[in-house]
Design an enzyme around this catalytic site. Structure first.
Site, mmCIF file in Angstrom:
data_model
loop_
_atom_site.group_PDB
_atom_site.id
_atom_site.type_symbol
_atom_site.label_atom_id
_atom_site.label_comp_id
_atom_site.label_asym_id
_atom_site.label_seq_id
_atom_site.Cartn_x
_atom_site.Cartn_y
_atom_site.Cartn_z
ATOM 1 N N ALA A 175 55.340 5.070 14.642
ATOM 2 C CA ALA A 175 56.062 4.019 15.375
ATOM 3 C C ALA A 175 55.049 3.284 16.245
ATOM 4 C CB ALA A 175 57.229 4.588 16.191
ATOM 5 N N GLN A 197 46.426 7.521 28.578
ATOM 6 C CA GLN A 197 46.776 7.977 29.927
ATOM 7 C C GLN A 197 48.294 7.965 30.133
ATOM 8 O OE1 GLN A 197 45.137 9.397 32.229
ATOM 9 N NE2 GLN A 197 46.428 9.152 34.050
ATOM 10 N N HIS A 211 49.049 2.378 20.986
ATOM 11 C CA HIS A 211 48.272 3.076 19.952
ATOM 12 C C HIS A 211 47.096 2.208 19.484
ATOM 13 C CE1 HIS A 211 52.501 4.683 19.239
ATOM 14 N NE2 HIS A 211 51.819 5.787 19.480
ATOM 15 N N HIS A 265 52.539 0.976 18.294
ATOM 16 C CA HIS A 265 52.673 -0.209 19.148
ATOM 17 C C HIS A 265 51.309 -0.500 19.748
ATOM 18 C CE1 HIS A 265 52.614 2.685 22.379
ATOM 19 N NE2 HIS A 265 53.706 3.275 21.926
ATOM 20 N N GLU A 266 51.271 -1.489 20.607
ATOM 21 C CA GLU A 266 50.008 -1.951 21.194
ATOM 22 C C GLU A 266 49.265 -0.818 21.929
ATOM 23 O OE1 GLU A 266 47.215 -4.355 21.476
ATOM 24 O OE2 GLU A 266 48.737 -4.802 19.977
HETATM 25 P P1 AMP Z 1 52.478 9.241 20.447
HETATM 26 O O1 AMP Z 1 52.562 8.545 19.128
HETATM 27 O O2 AMP Z 1 53.574 8.879 21.386
HETATM 28 O O3 AMP Z 1 52.237 10.715 20.325
HETATM 29 O O4 AMP Z 1 51.171 8.649 21.127
HETATM 30 C C1 AMP Z 1 49.928 8.715 20.495
HETATM 31 C C2 AMP Z 1 48.857 8.390 21.498
HETATM 32 O O5 AMP Z 1 49.064 7.066 21.993
HETATM 33 C C3 AMP Z 1 48.873 9.323 22.702
HETATM 34 O O6 AMP Z 1 47.538 9.639 23.071
HETATM 35 C C4 AMP Z 1 49.568 8.502 23.738
HETATM 36 O O7 AMP Z 1 49.224 8.844 25.057
HETATM 37 C C5 AMP Z 1 49.072 7.111 23.393
HETATM 38 N N1 AMP Z 1 49.978 6.103 23.947
HETATM 39 C C6 AMP Z 1 51.331 6.034 23.819
HETATM 40 N N2 AMP Z 1 51.835 5.001 24.527
HETATM 41 C C7 AMP Z 1 50.779 4.401 25.130
HETATM 42 C C8 AMP Z 1 50.635 3.288 26.010
HETATM 43 N N3 AMP Z 1 51.685 2.571 26.421
HETATM 44 N N4 AMP Z 1 49.395 2.962 26.433
HETATM 45 C C9 AMP Z 1 48.317 3.692 26.043
HETATM 46 N N5 AMP Z 1 48.379 4.746 25.207
HETATM 47 C C10 AMP Z 1 49.596 5.106 24.758
#
Ligand code: AMP
Length: 279
Positions: free
Chosen positions: A28, A144, A33, A30-31
């Protein structure tokens, strides 16, 4: 961009894989990632991005089944951002035996987010260890946005002697301050508006801290915002030491403000690190 669905395909596509820059995700995209992919591009090596919704980090009452999934969209975004290899394994690839040997995230894994979501960081530490063993990255990029996850992963790398360097990217927010999250997709228009209370509470905590308040006063300021926010149920709103995630030492200038709240059925987290000038 090449796509690996099995451990064998990943091995073939990454070969001896010198200097791999790794971005683990649950998809999923987004910016937030994609900002990590861009940071990964800066270190120069091949970029591997994984998309794996890790069952072990979801509690039995959580949103594993409904977690947003859109593989085609994710792959086209990853390819356009410069990912060299997308690793998109099925659960059996990552948990071939079901998985009885796992990684304990330690005491940090049991407080705050770990207390609200028992077993969550045990699932995170386990899957990150497995992915590191498969990808063997020189660098791994984390956001972060999930501050406690970063600390848990850093602790695991330190204590289990992983050879990967952890790089942390800043939180990417929408123009109105809402932190980007895959879970924002669950929000209705009204829910999205209500979700801004998390950011407002962090800003209120920041203001209290910068005005010379104590950590408790910063927490009170955060709670005051959440208390009047309609349809927002806080889990916690705290001011902690950015390394240990427990109460900041007396006289410190730096705190990490953390907030977790439910907006309708959607659980969101956000944080802000604040340093105040000495006068
Ligand atoms: P996830 O897919 O939610 O497990 O996130 C994958 C990686 O993207 C993790 O290291 C998250 O901390 C990072 N991430 C998710 N949302 C953000 C965001 N808004 N800004 C920066 N990094 C993000």
């Amino acid at each position: 961009m090449m796509i690996a669905r099995t451990r064998g395909e990943l091995r073939e596509l990454t070969g001896s894989g010198d200097g791999i820059a790794f971005v683990p995700t649950m998809g999923a995209l987004h910016e937030g990632h994609l900002s990590l992919v861009r940071a990964a591009a800066e270190v120069g090596g091949p970029i591997v991005l994984s998309i794996f919704v890790n069952p072990l980090q979801f509690g039995s009452t959580e949103d594993l089944a409904s977690y947003p999934r859109d593989e085609d969209r994710d792959l086209s975004l990853a390819g356009a951002a410069g990912v060299d290899v997308a690793f998109v394994p099925a659960a059996e690839e990552i948990y071939p035996s079901g998985g009885s040997v796992t990684v304990d995230a330690g005491p940090l894994g049991r407080i705050l987010e770990g207390a609200a979501r028992p077993g969550h960081f045990h699932g995170v530490a386990t899957v990150v260890a497995k992915l590191f063993n498969l990808v063997r990255p020189r660098y791994a990029f984390f956001g972060q946005k999930d501050a406690q996850q970063v600390a848990v992963v850093r602790g695991m790398v330190r204590d289990l002697l992983f050879q990967t360097e952890i790089v942390v990217g800043p939180i990417v927010r929408d123009v109105d301050g809402l932190a980007l999250s895959s879970r924002n997709a669950y929000l209705t228009e009204e829910g999205r508006r209500r979700a801004l209370a998390l950011w407002s509470s962090l800003r209120a905590g920041e203001k209290a801290w910068r005005a010379g308040g104590s950590p408790q006063e910063a927490e009170t300021a955060m709670h005051e915002v959440l208390a009047v926010a309609e349809g927002v149920e806080p889990d916690y709103a705290v001011a902690v030491d950015p390394d240990s995630f427990v109460a900041p030492p007396e006289g410190t200038d730096e705190v990490l403000l953390l907030v977790a709240a439910r907006v309708g059925t959607t659980r969101l987290i956000d944080n802000l690190q604040v340093t105040r000038d000495r006068d």
